[in-house]
Design an enzyme around this catalytic site. Structure first.
Site, PDB file in Angstrom:
ATOM      1  N   CYS A   1     -10.441   1.649  -4.681  1.00  0.00           N
ATOM      2  CA  CYS A   1     -11.126   2.061  -5.536  1.00  0.00           C
ATOM      3  C   CYS A   1     -12.626   1.675  -5.006  1.00  0.00           C
ATOM      4  O   CYS A   1     -13.738   2.529  -4.967  1.00  0.00           O
ATOM      5  CB  CYS A   1     -11.147   1.815  -6.967  1.00  0.00           C
ATOM      6  SG  CYS A   1      -9.578   2.202  -7.585  1.00  0.00           S
TER       7      CYS A   1
ATOM      8  N   CYS B   1      -9.470  -2.818  -8.172  1.00  0.00           N
ATOM      9  CA  CYS B   1      -8.612  -1.925  -7.213  1.00  0.00           C
ATOM     10  C   CYS B   1      -9.668  -1.845  -5.755  1.00  0.00           C
ATOM     11  O   CYS B   1     -10.659  -1.307  -5.861  1.00  0.00           O
ATOM     12  CB  CYS B   1      -8.688  -0.693  -7.599  1.00  0.00           C
ATOM     13  SG  CYS B   1      -8.262   0.619  -6.548  1.00  0.00           S
TER      14      CYS B   1
END
Length: 126
Positions: free
Chosen positions: A55, A52
Site C-alpha cells: 500500500c 501495508c
C-alpha cells in the site's frame, strides 16, 4: 517602457499560482463514504492500511494518477478505520482499487499493480 496595469495583473496571477494547492485525495469513512461514491463521475477508491508495505508503495503512484485524470475522482479508505466498508465490498487483501460509478462498484484491481495497472484501470473510465 513598462505598462503598470500589466505589471499589476502579472503580479496578481503570480500570487494566485503560488497559493494554488493540488486538491488532496479525501479519506473516506463510514460517515462520508456513501455520499462520496454517488454521481455519474467515476470514483476510484484505494483500500489501504498504514502497516501495508505494498500500500505504501502504491500511495505515491495513486496520487500521481489522480493528478493525471481530471475526469475521475479519487479517494482512499483506511481499512483499519472503516472495516464495515471493506467487508461490504469484499476487500480481503490490500491494496485494492475499486471503481465506483453511480454508487455501484464497476471494476476492481487488486495488489500492487504499479503505475501501468492503475493507468489501465483509470483509462477505461476517463
Amino acid at each position: 517602457m513598462v505598462d503598470e496595469e500589466l505589471e499589476k495583473i502579472m503580479k496578481k496571477k503570480l500570487e494566485e499560482m503560488k497559493s494554488y494547492k493540488e486538491p488532496e485525495i479525501p479519506d473516506l469513512t463510514d460517515s462520508n463514504f456513501d455520499k462520496a461514491i454517488v454521481g455519474d463521475t467515476p470514483v476510484i477508491v484505494d483500500f489501504w492500511a498504514t502497516w501495508c508495505g505494498p500500500c505504501q508503495f502504491m500511495s505515491p503512484i495513486f496520487e500521481k494518477i489522480s493528478k493525471k485524470y481530471k475526469t475521475i475522482r479519487f479517494a482512499r479508505v483506511n481499512v483499519d478505520n472503516a472495516p464495515g466498508i471493506s467487508q461490504r465490498y469484499g476487500v480481503y487483501s490490500i491494496p485494492t482499487f475499486i471503481v465506483f460509478n453511480n454508487g455501484e462498484p464497476v471494476d476492481k484491481a487488486m495488489g500492487a499493480v504499479g503505475e501501468p495497472g492503475l493507468n489501465m484501470l483509470a483509462q477505461k473510465y476517463a
